[in-house]
Each structure stands twice: as structure tokens, then as C-alpha cells.
Design an enzyme around this catalytic site. Structure first.
Site, PDB file in Angstrom:
ATOM      1  N   SER A 145       0.858  -1.186   0.000  1.00 28.77           N
ATOM      2  CA  SER A 145       0.000   0.000   0.000  1.00 28.77           C
ATOM      3  C   SER A 145       0.891   1.231   0.000  1.00 28.77           C
ATOM      4  CB  SER A 145      -0.867   0.001   1.269  1.00 28.77           C
ATOM      5  OG  SER A 145      -1.463   1.262   1.462  1.00 28.77           O
ATOM      6  N   TYR A 158      -1.781  -0.694  10.202  1.00 31.56           N
ATOM      7  CA  TYR A 158      -1.960  -1.107   8.803  1.00 31.56           C
ATOM      8  C   TYR A 158      -0.763  -0.646   7.963  1.00 31.56           C
ATOM      9  CZ  TYR A 158      -3.913  -1.252   4.059  1.00 31.56           C
ATOM     10  OH  TYR A 158      -4.112  -1.504   2.719  1.00 31.56           O
TER      11      TYR A 158
HETATM   12  N1  LIG Z   1      -8.530  -0.764  -2.180  1.00 31.60           N
HETATM   13  C1  LIG Z   1      -7.432  -0.031  -2.163  1.00 31.60           C
HETATM   14  O1  LIG Z   1      -7.371   1.075  -2.698  1.00 31.60           O
HETATM   15  C2  LIG Z   1      -6.204  -0.544  -1.477  1.00 31.60           C
HETATM   16  C3  LIG Z   1      -5.195   0.389  -1.187  1.00 31.60           C
HETATM   17  C4  LIG Z   1      -4.010  -0.078  -0.666  1.00 31.60           C
HETATM   18  C5  LIG Z   1      -3.833  -1.445  -0.441  1.00 31.60           C
HETATM   19  N2  LIG Z   1      -4.854  -2.330  -0.704  1.00 31.60           N
HETATM   20  C6  LIG Z   1      -4.600  -3.751  -0.469  1.00 31.60           C
HETATM   21  O2  LIG Z   1      -5.146  -4.485  -1.556  1.00 31.60           O
HETATM   22  C7  LIG Z   1      -5.593  -5.758  -1.081  1.00 31.60           C
HETATM   23  C8  LIG Z   1      -7.045  -5.992  -1.497  1.00 31.60           C
HETATM   24  O3  LIG Z   1      -7.850  -4.993  -0.895  1.00 31.60           O
HETATM   25  P1  LIG Z   1      -9.381  -4.743  -1.248  1.00 31.60           P
HETATM   26  O4  LIG Z   1      -9.570  -3.283  -1.260  1.00 31.60           O
HETATM   27  O5  LIG Z   1      -9.799  -5.582  -2.390  1.00 31.60           O
HETATM   28  O6  LIG Z   1     -10.035  -5.298   0.120  1.00 31.60           O
HETATM   29  P2  LIG Z   1     -11.366  -6.135   0.406  1.00 31.60           P
HETATM   30  O7  LIG Z   1     -11.640  -5.945   1.857  1.00 31.60           O
HETATM   31  O8  LIG Z   1     -12.414  -5.826  -0.583  1.00 31.60           O
HETATM   32  O9  LIG Z   1     -10.893  -7.649   0.159  1.00 31.60           O
HETATM   33  C9  LIG Z   1      -9.986  -8.308   1.002  1.00 31.60           C
HETATM   34  C10 LIG Z   1     -10.334  -9.796   1.017  1.00 31.60           C
HETATM   35  O10 LIG Z   1      -9.362 -10.489   1.857  1.00 31.60           O
HETATM   36  C11 LIG Z   1     -10.074 -11.476   2.575  1.00 31.60           C
HETATM   37  N3  LIG Z   1      -9.363 -11.904   3.786  1.00 31.60           N
HETATM   38  C12 LIG Z   1      -9.234 -11.220   4.952  1.00 31.60           C
HETATM   39  N4  LIG Z   1      -8.583 -11.968   5.862  1.00 31.60           N
HETATM   40  C13 LIG Z   1      -8.267 -13.132   5.258  1.00 31.60           C
HETATM   41  C14 LIG Z   1      -7.585 -14.308   5.696  1.00 31.60           C
HETATM   42  N5  LIG Z   1      -7.120 -14.417   6.951  1.00 31.60           N
HETATM   43  N6  LIG Z   1      -7.443 -15.327   4.811  1.00 31.60           N
HETATM   44  C15 LIG Z   1      -7.938 -15.245   3.558  1.00 31.60           C
HETATM   45  N7  LIG Z   1      -8.599 -14.153   3.097  1.00 31.60           N
HETATM   46  C16 LIG Z   1      -8.760 -13.109   3.939  1.00 31.60           C
HETATM   47  C17 LIG Z   1     -11.383 -10.776   2.946  1.00 31.60           C
HETATM   48  O11 LIG Z   1     -12.386 -11.696   3.391  1.00 31.60           O
HETATM   49  C18 LIG Z   1     -11.722 -10.081   1.638  1.00 31.60           C
HETATM   50  O12 LIG Z   1     -12.490 -10.927   0.791  1.00 31.60           O
HETATM   51  C19 LIG Z   1      -5.364  -5.747   0.429  1.00 31.60           C
HETATM   52  O13 LIG Z   1      -4.137  -6.381   0.741  1.00 31.60           O
HETATM   53  C20 LIG Z   1      -5.300  -4.271   0.760  1.00 31.60           C
HETATM   54  O14 LIG Z   1      -4.582  -4.016   1.938  1.00 31.60           O
HETATM   55  C21 LIG Z   1      -6.025  -1.893  -1.199  1.00 31.60           C
END
Ligand SMILES: NC(=O)c1ccc[n+]([C@@H]2O[C@H](COP(=O)([O-])OP(=O)(O)OC[C@H]3O[C@@H](n4cnc5c(N)ncnc54)[C@H](O)[C@@H]3O)[C@@H](O)[C@H]2O)c1
Length: 262
Positions: A145, A158
Site C-alpha cells: 500500500s 496497517y
Molecule cells: N482498495 C485499495 O485502494 C487498497 C489500497 C491499498 C492497499 N490495498 C490492499 O489491496 C488488497 C485488497 O484490498 P481490497 O480493497 O480488495 O479489500 P477487500 O476488503 O475488498 O478484500 C480483502 C479480502 O481479503 C479477505 N481476507 C481477509 N482476511 C483473510 C484471511 N485471513 N485469509 C484469507 N482471506 C482473507 C477478505 O475476506 C476479503 O475478501 C489488500 O491487501 C489491501 O490491503 C487496497
């Protein structure tokens, strides 16, 4: 098809970025086995991925909590057996828990680091063990991130967990490429998903207000966060394809210019 014949494991496919990635990989012709702890979301993604028209790829959902090293080992064994091999790991699952830095407890650190960092280590190790044992020049795509580089008000744990993912990925990118030509990169996304909604609701309110007021400044492209299918999935397909074999140890910001890394 760009990923025809590729065998790919994805974590976190029940929602957001990973759900879009599973569907995109199936459209590109890949065999995909993916996990989540959210079975309802996982089954919905599996159904949607396989219902797409004219696709040669296939998605299979298996429950796995990536914080549990033994469960990860069992999941990889099952996935590799089902697909008959492994070429790519896209480790996307992640969690966020935000509050003022002075209020974080051990449980918050265990929860956030358990998924974001420990889960990265356990899944990456299993992928690498298979690549090394079988002479596969595989790809590992981790999710960090921008906050791991810039910090984030109310998101100290985080942001720290994502900084740890960056350090881990850069290190294995050296070790595992030297040893086995396995490439490891990190994606820093800025994409509208359920996690983004959670961030809007829990980040420092003054910070969110300033952020909303300056969206066009923050995101030179579009003046907003990106869309999974339009802006991120094509990058994920490229990073899983042979075309990206010489990209290693990089932090790839798919963020419209939100921050610029050198
Ligand atoms: N959305 C953004 O702009 C953004 C920004 C920076 C980083 N990220 C990173 O991108 C990745 C995806 O994020 P997103 O926005 O799609 O989030 P999201 O919350 O939509 O999806 C995350 C998924 O991970 C699953 N998960 C959580 N704990 C778990 C575990 N112990 N085992 C297996 N699965 C598990 C959740 O159930 C969920 O389905 C993450 O690593 C997040 O930190 C996202």
C-alpha cells in the site's frame, strides 16, 4: 489468450481487487484456485468467474485462512494437485483496522499483521517451495500500500504491516531470483473496494475531508480512485504473464499518480 495454460493461486478472492483479479485471470485463459475466509463471497466469485461467456479458464474456491501456516500448506497442496502445477501466486488478501495510534492493542497488531504480513510469508514460502523444487520460473505478486511508504492518519498498524510487506518482497526478490529466477513484485493500488469504504469511515475525519476536497490534486488521472476491472485487472494479467519476466522487486503503484515512487 494471454494466460492460457497458466496455473494461478489467488488469496482473498471473496471481495474487491482479488475477486476482480480471479475473474480477469479466467477471462485470460488461466486455471485459478483461490481462497478466502468469506465463503459466501468466495462462492459468488467462483460462480461469476465461471459464468463468463467464451472463457477457457476456470476458477475454484477453497476456504483458507492465510494466517494459519498449516492451513496454507494444505491449501497449496490441494490447489497444486487440482491444477497439476503452479506458475503464479497473487497474494491479495488483506485487512485494515484503524484508530488513533495511542489506542492500538496487541489484538489489533496480531489481527492486522497476521493477515497482511504473516499471511504473505506463509503463502510466498509455499509458492517458492513448489517453484524451486520443480524448476518453475514463477511469479509472486504481493499487495502492499502507498501507506507503507507515506504513513496514514489513524492507520499506523496497517501502514506498518504494508511497509513490512514491501521489505519482505524486496528481500525475496533478491534471494529467490538469484537462486531460481523467481520474480516477486508488490502492487500498491488505489481502487474503489469495500476496504476503501471502510477507510473513508474510519480514517482521521479531517484527513478524509481534505482528501475529498483535493481529489483532482491527489489523483492527476480522473480525480478519483480507480476501478478494479478497468484500471487494475490488466496490470494483474501483465504481471502474471511471461511479458513481465524481467520485472523484479518493484513496487508498482496503480494509483493514478497519487504518490510517485522512485
Ligand atoms: N482498495 C485499495 O485502494 C487498497 C489500497 C491499498 C492497499 N490495498 C490492499 O489491496 C488488497 C485488497 O484490498 P481490497 O480493497 O480488495 O479489500 P477487500 O476488503 O475488498 O478484500 C480483502 C479480502 O481479503 C479477505 N481476507 C481477509 N482476511 C483473510 C484471511 N485471513 N485469509 C484469507 N482471506 C482473507 C477478505 O475476506 C476479503 O475478501 C489488500 O491487501 C489491501 O490491503 C487496497
Amino acid at each position: 489468450m494471454e494466460l492460457e495454460g497458466k496455473k494461478i493461486i489467488v488469496t482473498g478472492g471473496g471481495s474487491g481487487i482479488a475477486a476482480g483479479t480471479v475473474k480477469g485471470y479466467v477471462r485470460a485463459g488461466a486455471q485459478v484456485v483461490f481462497c478466502d475466509v468469506n465463503d459466501e463471497g468466495g462462492r459468488a466469485t467462483e460462480e461469476a468467474a465461471n459464468a463468463q461467456e467464451n472463457v477457457t479458464g476456470k476458477a475454484t474456491y477453497i476456504h483458507c485462512d492465510i494466517t494459519d501456516k498449516t492451513a496454507v500448506q494444505e491449501f497449496f497442496a490441494k490447489a497444486i494437485e487440482l491444477m497439476g502445477g503452479l506458475d503464479v501466486l497473487a497474494n491479495i488478501a488483506g485487512v485494515e483496522r484503524n484508530k488513533p495510534a495511542e489506542d492500538f492493542e496487541k489484538d489489533d497488531i496480531d489481527f492486522v499483521f497476521g493477515v497482511n504480513f504473516n499471511g504473505t510469508v506463509w503463502t510466498n514460502q509455499e509458492a517458492y517451495k513448489y517453484f524451486k523444487a520443480n524448476g518453475i520460473e514463477g511469479a509472486i505478486i504481493n499487495y502492499a500500500s502507498d501507506t507503507g511508504l507515506t504513513g496514514m492518519p489513524n492507520g499506523a498498524i496497517y501502514a506498518s504491516s504494508k511497509a513490512a510487506v514491501l521489505g519482505w518482497t524486496r528481500t525475496i526478490a533478491m534471494d529467490w531470483a538469484r537462486e531460481s529466477n523467481v520474480r516477486c513484485n508488490c502492487v500498491n493500488p488505489a481502487i474503489k473496494t469495500p476496504m476503501y469504504k471502510y477507510w473513508l469511515e474510519t480514517a482521521d475525519p479531517a484527513f478524509v475531508e481534505a482528501y475529498k476536497a483535493g481529489l483532482k490534486q491527489q489523483f492527476p488521472i480522473d480525480g478519483d480512485m480507480g476501478d478494479v476491472d478497468r484500471d487494475l485487472v490488466p496490470v494483474m494479467v501483465f504481471l502474471a504473464s511471461d511479458g513481465s519476466r524481467f520485472i523484479n522487486g518493484q513496487t508498482i503503484c496503480v494509483n493514478g499518480g497519487l504518490i510517485m515512487v522512485r
